[in-house]
Design an enzyme around this catalytic site. Structure first.
Site, PDB file in Angstrom:
ATOM      1  N   CYS A   1      -2.032   0.292  10.144  1.00  0.00           N
ATOM      2  CA  CYS A   1      -0.625   0.480  10.348  1.00  0.00           C
ATOM      3  C   CYS A   1      -0.567   0.129  11.875  1.00  0.00           C
ATOM      4  O   CYS A   1      -0.631   1.028  12.699  1.00  0.00           O
ATOM      5  CB  CYS A   1      -0.300   1.949  10.109  1.00  0.00           C
ATOM      6  SG  CYS A   1       1.551   2.340  10.725  1.00  0.00           S
TER       7      CYS A   1
ATOM      8  N   CYS B   1       2.384   2.812  13.751  1.00  0.00           N
ATOM      9  CA  CYS B   1       1.862   4.207  14.018  1.00  0.00           C
ATOM     10  C   CYS B   1       0.549   4.441  13.198  1.00  0.00           C
ATOM     11  O   CYS B   1      -0.301   4.253  13.506  1.00  0.00           O
ATOM     12  CB  CYS B   1       3.071   4.973  13.649  1.00  0.00           C
ATOM     13  SG  CYS B   1       4.090   5.046  11.996  1.00  0.00           S
ATOM     14  N   SER B   2       0.888   5.208  12.324  1.00  0.00           N
ATOM     15  CA  SER B   2      -0.440   5.767  11.388  1.00  0.00           C
ATOM     16  C   SER B   2      -0.245   5.991   9.950  1.00  0.00           C
ATOM     17  O   SER B   2      -0.681   7.054   9.211  1.00  0.00           O
ATOM     18  CB  SER B   2      -1.161   7.061  11.981  1.00  0.00           C
ATOM     19  OG  SER B   2      -0.394   8.111  12.151  1.00  0.00           O
ATOM     20  N   CYS B   3       0.545   5.228   9.259  1.00  0.00           N
ATOM     21  CA  CYS B   3       0.965   5.406   7.935  1.00  0.00           C
ATOM     22  C   CYS B   3      -0.430   5.308   7.160  1.00  0.00           C
ATOM     23  O   CYS B   3      -1.151   4.471   7.277  1.00  0.00           O
ATOM     24  CB  CYS B   3       1.947   4.319   7.548  1.00  0.00           C
ATOM     25  SG  CYS B   3       3.464   4.632   8.242  1.00  0.00           S
TER      26      CYS B   3
HETATM   27 FE    FE Z   1       2.571   4.037  10.439  1.00  0.00          FE
END
Ligand code: FE
Length: 191
Positions: free
Chosen positions: A97, A100-102
């Site tokens: 991602c 962000c951190s999906c």
């Molecule tokens: Fe994300």
């Protein structure tokens, strides 16, 4: 613009939500505990083992990931719009991602710290073969690498290749072989 570390921004946001009575910190803590302790990569491993042993399930999984994993009871936040990409002899898939951190929580739990690391997020897009090699996965030059950028619209999940020598394995034995990193695409399943 000054970049404030994401941890600080998250904390500030959380504090604001709690102060305004929009979020109950006890509920939030319970959520975090659940995803740390109860929901983890074992769910994803069950999906992979089922896809390896049931071609019709695999077809449904590749067609509509969210619906197919719900058949096994896996759903919830960050499990919507799940897109499953299949590793083959021609192509190796890896997930990031960049924003962000999906991450597909219902299948893998919370993301590891390297997944959230800005260096991984930036570099795996530009030089995936190098980054994978640094992480211990040498992808031969004749295998294409596809990088999938997860977001709120699509959360990607890798269906790894079934290793040779596992033809006689039961579904349960296969589950035990499938580790988290293979479903993000930074490792391969080994028999
Ligand atoms: Fe994300």
């Amino acid at each position: 613009m000054t970049r404030i570390p994401i941890e600080l921004r998250t904390e500030a946001l959380e504090q604001l939500l709690v102060e305004r009575g929009l979020v109950d910190p006890k509920v939030m803590d319970a959520y975090i505990k659940m995803y740390e302790k109860d929901v983890g990569p074992l769910n994803g491993a069950r999906v992979v083992a089922k896809a390896w042993t049931d071609p019709e399930y695999k077809a449904r999984l590749l067609d509509d990931g969210t619906a197919a994993v719900a058949e096994l009871g896996f759903k919830g936040p960050q499990g919507e719009h799940l897109v499953v990409v299949e590793n083959t002899d021609e192509v190796h898939n890896v997930v990031v991602c960049t924003l962000c951190s999906c991450y597909p929580w219902p299948l893998l739990g919370l993301p590891p710290s390297w997944y959230k690391d800005p260096a991984y997020r930036a570099r795996v897009v530009r030089e995936p073969r190098t980054v994978l090699a640094e992480m211990g996965l040498e992808v031969p030059a004749d295998r294409r690498i596809e990088v999938w950028d997860s977001s709120s619209e699509a959360r990607f999940f890798v269906l790894p290749r079934r290793p040779e020598g596992t033809e006689d394995h039961t579904e349960e034995q296969l589950v035990a072989l499938v580790a988290r990193d293979t479903m993000v695409g930074v490792a391969e399943v080994r028999a």
